[in-house]
Scaffold this motif. Sequence first.
Motif, PDB file in Angstrom:
ATOM      1  N   THR A 291      45.948  -8.021  11.656  1.00 30.56           N
ATOM      2  CA  THR A 291      45.555  -7.401  10.387  1.00 30.56           C
ATOM      3  C   THR A 291      44.092  -7.710  10.111  1.00 30.56           C
ATOM      4  O   THR A 291      43.525  -8.593  10.740  1.00 30.56           O
ATOM      5  CB  THR A 291      46.369  -7.980   9.214  1.00 30.56           C
ATOM      6  N   PRO A 292      43.488  -7.001   9.157  1.00 30.37           N
ATOM      7  CA  PRO A 292      42.162  -7.424   8.707  1.00 30.37           C
ATOM      8  C   PRO A 292      42.272  -8.764   7.970  1.00 30.37           C
ATOM      9  O   PRO A 292      43.363  -9.153   7.564  1.00 30.37           O
ATOM     10  CB  PRO A 292      41.724  -6.324   7.738  1.00 30.37           C
ATOM     11  N   HIS A 294      40.832  -9.255   5.119  1.00 29.04           N
ATOM     12  CA  HIS A 294      40.852  -8.979   3.676  1.00 29.04           C
ATOM     13  C   HIS A 294      42.152  -8.248   3.316  1.00 29.04           C
ATOM     14  O   HIS A 294      42.794  -7.663   4.189  1.00 29.04           O
ATOM     15  CB  HIS A 294      39.627  -8.154   3.278  1.00 29.04           C
ATOM     16  N   LEU A 330      49.835  -3.602  14.450  1.00 24.96           N
ATOM     17  CA  LEU A 330      48.420  -3.589  14.063  1.00 24.96           C
ATOM     18  C   LEU A 330      48.275  -2.853  12.728  1.00 24.96           C
ATOM     19  O   LEU A 330      48.752  -1.732  12.576  1.00 24.96           O
ATOM     20  CB  LEU A 330      47.578  -2.892  15.139  1.00 24.96           C
ATOM     21  N   GLU A 332      45.605  -1.327   9.999  1.00 28.65           N
ATOM     22  CA  GLU A 332      44.212  -0.926   9.806  1.00 28.65           C
ATOM     23  C   GLU A 332      44.116  -0.150   8.506  1.00 28.65           C
ATOM     24  O   GLU A 332      44.993   0.631   8.172  1.00 28.65           O
ATOM     25  CB  GLU A 332      43.746  -0.009  10.937  1.00 28.65           C
ATOM     26  N   GLU A 334      41.298   2.333   6.498  1.00 32.33           N
ATOM     27  CA  GLU A 334      40.023   3.015   6.677  1.00 32.33           C
ATOM     28  C   GLU A 334      39.717   3.808   5.433  1.00 32.33           C
ATOM     29  O   GLU A 334      40.539   4.613   4.986  1.00 32.33           O
ATOM     30  CB  GLU A 334      40.086   3.933   7.892  1.00 32.33           C
ATOM     31  N   ASP A 335      38.527   3.583   4.876  1.00 32.98           N
ATOM     32  CA  ASP A 335      38.134   4.332   3.682  1.00 32.98           C
ATOM     33  C   ASP A 335      37.632   5.699   4.075  1.00 32.98           C
ATOM     34  O   ASP A 335      36.913   5.842   5.057  1.00 32.98           O
ATOM     35  CB  ASP A 335      37.039   3.573   2.923  1.00 32.98           C
ATOM     36  N   THR A 344      46.887   2.626   8.374  1.00 37.79           N
ATOM     37  CA  THR A 344      47.630   2.922   9.593  1.00 37.79           C
ATOM     38  C   THR A 344      48.284   1.647  10.098  1.00 37.79           C
ATOM     39  O   THR A 344      47.620   0.605  10.189  1.00 37.79           O
ATOM     40  CB  THR A 344      46.688   3.462  10.686  1.00 37.79           C
TER      41      THR A 344
END
Lengths: 407, 216
Positions: A291-292, A294, A330, A332, A334-335, A344
């Motif tokens: 994961t990220p 944040h 995973l 993700e 995305e802006d 995602t």
Amino acid sequence: MDHDGCGGRYSDPVLDPKGARNSESPEEPLWRALAVFRLAALGYASLLVALNFRHYEHPAIGWFVTGVMATWSVVTITGYARPRLRAWPLLGADLAVTAACVVVSPWVLGPSGLSRGFATLPAAWIAGPVLAWAISGGRRRGAAAAVLLTICDQGLRGRITPNSLDGNVLMLLAGIAVGHVTRLAVRAQEALQRATELEAANRERERLARGIHDSVLQVLALVQRRGTEIGGDAAELGRLAGEQEAALRSLIGTASGHPASGDPSSGDRHRPVDLRPLLAAHATATVSLATPAHPVPLPAHAASEMAAAVGAALANVRQHCGPDARAWVLVESEDGVIGGGTVTVSVRDDGPGIPAGRLDEAAAAGRLGVAQSIRGRVRDLGGTVTITSAPGQGTEVELTIPYRSLS
Amino acid sequence: MTVRVMVVDDHPMWRDGVARDLDEAGYEVVAAVGEGGQAVRVAAAARPDVVVLDLQLPDLSGVEVIRGLLAAHPPVRVLMLSASGEQQDVLDAVKAGATGYLLKSAAREEFLDAVRRTADGDAVFTPGLAGLVLGEYRRLATAAQPADDAPRLTDRETEVLRLVAKGLSYKQIAERLVVSHRTVQNHVQNTLGKLQLHNRVELVRYAIERGLDTDS
């Protein structure tokens, strides 16, 4: 892990409960205000005496009483400045001296003075003990002091005049109001202090927990590694240690202290929650989570639906590839260009994969049970599901949902 | 030439175990210490090629130790080991200059392989680390002003990182993208290099803004 080495953080000045206790109590400014009031009221009373003493029956005594009031003002101001002295002896004496000044007033002014509508000698100064009682003991005590002084004042005038009663009513109101405000301030201060102490205790607990978790994880990792190398029964122990290690790690890796994290089951379904801790529940020794760093905030219902869809995908992996199959998740986010974006989540396994054409075939035959429940959930969130499979590289389920900017 | 390794871990049992494994595998363990400050002091004299660093040390943060190590002995390569995998800690350590990351639960062969690759100059990624790095690039792109020089991944680099995060080996990635193993390695390494460079630029910019560069 050396726990002794990290004790210093407790002295953080913002969170130190002792510091909060040492800071000024909310009554202090009120006591100072009372001191200012007494001096101002004394000045006013003195002015009245200076303007009117020629009409008094006993002007000399009038000046003497003014002197007593001045002396008493100094005594009470210095006395009330010490928290230790804010008790019955001084409070009682305060009321008695003030009452005495009120009681001698009619005699000093004489019948002509009082009937000409002069105030009592202390005038507004008599409110001093009322406010002192109110600050020290709340609105009931303030009201009691006001009533006692009113009795002294009105009782000695012989008859009650609306003019003089107005002042007493105001005094009663002041006693009640100041007493009430003082209690509120004290209670607010206590609540704040409790919250501060609680926060400090929580931080400390969290810090200790981190250290302990780290130690436990170290040992579990060691057992897993050595156990596997030794083999036999030890390998089984190692495998168990590995499972616990993964469970504990996923629990603390993402869950701590992020503002967007939270329990999705409580409260508003549109409240943003962090998707990561929800998915962390699925991470095991065989399921890796990426994961990220944040938070990935989603509306609460979307986050829990997404987590459920991932859970279904992982169940699918276990069903088709066996309980020991490995899987990777995973996350993700995305802006997009304008406000919105996508989240995602990909779930990949290392199973044999699905031969080309089989997927459509199975879908046509309605045999994609679990996959359908994934599709259903994601479609309800306005998202898409893509299933791809490369020979020898497992199967990959990609769940994408759009979100509007939550900020 | 044997690879010189320094082990930094405050857990004595673990430290000894790792040192023994490295020794048996033919590495030269030049130092094994339990504190970050000590590691930084020893690094200049011991001149290790690789430091195997536990991210949770009692005295210094991972970032502080990595900066200290790189200042004391610039050619050193840092392979982080962590038991808890605190995500922000791992990401910060990578940005500070660590080139590899492994969970402590990794098997011995996996660990020894990671040390070898770190010594060779390769970046050692777990799927988890790939996810963190991907997330960090997206965060930087979102937070950046249009004129800003936030680092960006090429499409191919993004593709490679995503595959690493989904657990594919470099070999599998090379097969899928029809490129060489070396190319995959370079892509992964570039993603790390750009992030570390950006971090250094940010630090310098911060120092200039605060007037710290005028201090001598």
